[in-house]
Design an enzyme around this catalytic site. Structure first.
Site, PDB file in Angstrom:
ATOM      1  NE  ARG A 148      33.049  48.042  34.092  1.00  0.00           N
ATOM      2  CZ  ARG A 148      33.093  47.013  34.063  1.00  0.00           C
ATOM      3  NH1 ARG A 148      32.849  46.341  32.802  1.00  0.00           N
ATOM      4  NH2 ARG A 148      33.453  45.991  34.781  1.00  0.00           N
ATOM      5  CD  GLU A 165      41.595  41.480  38.985  1.00  0.00           C
ATOM      6  OE1 GLU A 165      40.318  42.094  39.357  1.00  0.00           O
ATOM      7  OE2 GLU A 165      41.211  40.217  38.270  1.00  0.00           O
ATOM      8  CG  HIS A 174      38.046  33.704  32.646  1.00  0.00           C
ATOM      9  ND1 HIS A 174      38.392  34.616  33.502  1.00  0.00           N
ATOM     10  CD2 HIS A 174      37.822  34.924  31.798  1.00  0.00           C
ATOM     11  CE1 HIS A 174      38.658  36.043  33.740  1.00  0.00           C
ATOM     12  NE2 HIS A 174      38.000  36.102  32.214  1.00  0.00           N
ATOM     13  CG  ASP A 177      40.800  39.400  34.441  1.00  0.00           C
ATOM     14  OD1 ASP A 177      40.836  40.077  35.153  1.00  0.00           O
ATOM     15  OD2 ASP A 177      39.965  38.198  33.986  1.00  0.00           O
ATOM     16  CG  ASP A 211      37.510  54.556  18.504  1.00  0.00           C
ATOM     17  OD1 ASP A 211      37.859  55.501  18.523  1.00  0.00           O
ATOM     18  OD2 ASP A 211      36.384  54.704  17.472  1.00  0.00           O
ATOM     19  NE  ARG A 220      43.647  44.387  35.800  1.00  0.00           N
ATOM     20  CZ  ARG A 220      42.409  43.610  36.041  1.00  0.00           C
ATOM     21  NH1 ARG A 220      42.215  41.842  35.047  1.00  0.00           N
ATOM     22  NH2 ARG A 220      41.833  43.576  36.908  1.00  0.00           N
ATOM     23  N   GLY A 261      30.944  53.297  21.574  1.00  0.00           N
ATOM     24  CA  GLY A 261      31.458  53.119  20.387  1.00  0.00           C
ATOM     25  C   GLY A 261      32.104  53.438  21.011  1.00  0.00           C
ATOM     26  CG  HIS A 286      37.700  47.511  34.850  1.00  0.00           C
ATOM     27  ND1 HIS A 286      38.965  48.167  35.818  1.00  0.00           N
ATOM     28  CD2 HIS A 286      37.470  46.428  35.130  1.00  0.00           C
ATOM     29  CE1 HIS A 286      39.486  46.368  35.685  1.00  0.00           C
ATOM     30  NE2 HIS A 286      37.877  46.270  35.036  1.00  0.00           N
ATOM     31  CG  ASP A 287      36.568  45.037  38.303  1.00  0.00           C
ATOM     32  OD1 ASP A 287      35.999  44.547  37.219  1.00  0.00           O
ATOM     33  OD2 ASP A 287      38.182  44.217  38.476  1.00  0.00           O
TER      34      ASP A 287
END
Ligand code: ARE
Ligand code: CA
Length: 599
Positions: free
Chosen positions: A490, A375, A251, A346, A178, A344, A176, A441-442
């Protein structure tokens, strides 16, 4: 002398305008082979009048790698064009001229022929690689919006879980978070000292990470709407914070209008050339979902190109002019209408260069200090020539730092040598706008990589803050959050103060302040090694600019390391180090950062 190791290339990272009046010239030679390099330089049009070849300036031996020495000269004088050559003196007593035609004996015939010199043609300011000044002074904070803060329960997804309620996260959890939640925490970020916010994707998409875009023109309804996003940008700008968004242009999501159309009309679809389709029929989002994991097993056999064999992410054909226009309109829309400061990009390395050149022109024509960050996880020279990106997510630089500090898989000398090689890869101004982060986050979180050793994280972070480029804090690092690889990295941000590592917060805040206090030294200073000790596992890294220098001593060994102060030494940040008036005793896992005047 091994002349086969010589390397130089005009109009590249070996010869470029750093700033008006400052041309940087680099030369590579075999490590330990060359005693001195004379730099010969002049105007190609007056060689016959001035015999300028008789004058030599000495180049500086800037750095070494396992194989090579790198020499540098900052010509430091206004010139319009330049013919130049190197007079290289071997340690074996021989000397040669290295010019545009190769290696020759030092003879007048070579030197009086202006056609033999390397050449930098007429200098046009427009050709100089320029990156936005503000980036060099920025400390970024990366937010994964679904997990940062839930500011509005009304927009929560139906299947929302209680904040931080699971030990092990799954890839399909929703909590949730935001945009209202981010706005609510701007004061927190301001207190921390952050002045740039990078948000992973916020446009409409079914997943929690939103890299499977459904609609690039809408904010995901679980995150908010455009009015709220506008408010966010305005409130960030009011606090002198810049905003960077994630552009996922390699993509699109299978639920997008374009892919839906292709799945429905196949060969007849007006979007069929928007993708790389090998054969029809291609599946719809629903069919992909119902195939489930089976599709992944046969990933390589998919009838269309995707991101990394992920069926829900069909790859977009950026060679198609219609697609280019579509994507460029999106890029400029969010700049024009919402005044964002950076994109950024991707999976930037899988999109073609010609598209990125158009992208660069489209963005910069709207905002001349706009920041474009690719990236790319490996060395990225071809994207960083000045007409595509200003920087990349510096996984390769940081990977070397992590190998040394955290993995402990390489000795000090190797770390320094690898970094020297990396520094030789780009123009100096390019390094200054790279994006440095220990985790994202990767990746697994840095505290987890360090097996919970917070002191080690502090040293590693402090070391990264002394590098060229703007440092980025991944949300939660400042309060000691842990987490393994995606999706464990995450987790929901910890907001209860009693669960936060407040000491780490203060430490991070101090480091951010340090970065601000020592401008422009930390953004522009030349990087050099002060001490590199394999046995003691001690490294001292220095940045210098004019007469000022900042030096950080990092002790990864088991014994104390003692640094005697000079008259001008002022210790500005330290950890696990005993500081007195005349020396620093840096303990294991500790560091001491000092300012001083050049003696
Ligand atoms: C999901 C699951 C994963 C699962 C994967 C495969 O979460 O656990 O392994 O699916 O099915 C986004 C989401 C991910 C999601 C992915 C696919 O954030 O959670 O994974 O979509 O649905 C390479 C790429 C680089 C890419 C990284 C992740 O080169 O571009 O892999 N990073 C971007 C984003 C991601 C995003 C996507 C791309 C897709 O930052 O968040 O994933 O839009 C080496 C190589 C690199 C490699 C790197 C990491 O060092 O040099 O090339 O990066 O390792 O693997
Ligand atoms: Ca919410």
């Amino acid at each position: 002398m091994e002349t086969a190791a010589f390397f130089h290339r005009p109009e590249s990272e070996y010869a470029y305008i750093y700033s008006p009046g400052h041309v940087h010239i680099r030369l590579r030679t075999k490590k330990g082979d060359v005693a001195k390099v004379g730099f010969i330089q002049g105007d190609p049009f007056n060689l016959h009048l001035k015999d300028w070849y008789q004058e030599e300036k000495e180049m500086e031996l800037l750095s070494s790698t396992d194989l090579h020495d790198y020499w540098l000269i900052d010509t430091d004088e206004p010139v319009k064009r330049m013919a130049y050559a190197f007079h290289v003196y071997g340690k074996d007593g021989t000397d040669v001229i290295y010019n545009d035609r190769g290696v020759f004996p030092y003879l007048k015939e070579q030197l009086t022929n202006s056609g033999t010199y390397f050449r930098l043609p007429y200098f046009h300011e427009t050709d100089r690689f320029k990156a936005p000044e503000w980036v060099k002074k920025t400390v970024w904070y990366q937010i994964f919006p679904e997990r940062f803060n839930n500011g509005d329960k009304k927009n929560d997804p139906d299947n929302v879980l209680e904040w931080d309620s699971k030990e092990e996260l799954s890839t399909i959890d929703f909590y949730g978070g935001d945009i209202q939640g981010i706005i609510d925490k701007l004061d927190y970020l301001e207190d921390l000292g952050i002045n740039g916010i990078y948000l992973t994707p916020i446009f409409t998409a079914p997943s929690n990470h939103k890299y499977d875009t459904t609609d690039y023109y809408e904010i995901d309804p679980h995150f908010g709407d455009k009015a709220l996003f506008r408010q966010f940008v305005e409130e960030a700008h009011r606090r002198d914070m810049r905003v960077m968004l994630d552009a996922v242009f390699n993509h699109i999501g299978a639920e997008s209008t374009q892919w839906r159309d292709v799945a429905e009309y196949q060969e007849e679809s007006r979007f069929k050339d928007w993708f790389f389709i090998k054969e029809h029929p291609v599946p719809s989002a629903e069919e992909i979902r119902s195939h489930g994991p089976m599709y992944m097993e046969h990933a390589e056999g998919l009838p269309y190109e995707t991101y990394a064999y992920v069926p829900m992410m069909p790859k977009i054909n950026t060679h198609n002019p219609e697609v280019q226009e579509y994507l460029l309109n999106i890029a400029t829309y969010w700049i024009k209408e919402f005044d964002i400061d950076g994109w950024r990009l991707d999976v930037a390395n899988e999109v073609d260069h010609s598209f990125w050149r158009k992208f660069n022109q489209a963005c910069l024509s709207l905002k001349d200090d706009f920041y474009i960050l690719g990236e790319i996880w490996t060395s990225s020279r071809s994207w960083l020539e000045g007409d595509e990106f200003h920087g990349v997510m510096n996984y390769s630089l940081v990977g070397n730092i992590i190998d040394y500090f955290v993995g402990k898989t390489i000795p000090t000398r190797k770390m320094a040598n690898v970094m020297n090689e990396q520094l030789a890869q780009y123009r100096k101004q390019t390094h200054e706008t790279m994006f440095n982060m220990l985790d994202s986050h990767d990746t697994a979180r840095i505290l987890t990589m360090a097996e919970g050793d917070i002191d080690l994280v502090k040293s590693t972070l402090a070391f990264m803050f002394l590098m060229h480029g703007s440092p980025c804090i991944y949300y939660g690092t400042e309060v000691g959050m842990k987490g393994g690889p995606d999706p464990q990295c995450r987790r929901c941000m910890i907001w209860e103060e009693d669960k936060q590592d407040r000491d780490m917060y203060d430490f991070t805040k101090g480091l951010i302040q340090l970065r601000k206090d020592y401008q422009p030294l930390l953004s522009h200073g030349m990087l050099r090694w002060e001490v590199v000790l394999d046995e003691e596992q001690v490294v001292g890294v220095r940045r210098d600019l004019g007469d000022d220098e900042i030096v950080g001593y990092f002790n990864q060994g088991t014994e104390d390391y003692v640094v005697d102060h000079t008259e001008s030494t002022k210790v500005v940040y330290h950890h696990l180090s005993n500081e007195s008036d005349n020396q620093s005793v840096v303990g294991p896992n500790g560091f001491s950062i000092q300012i001083r005047r050049k003696s």
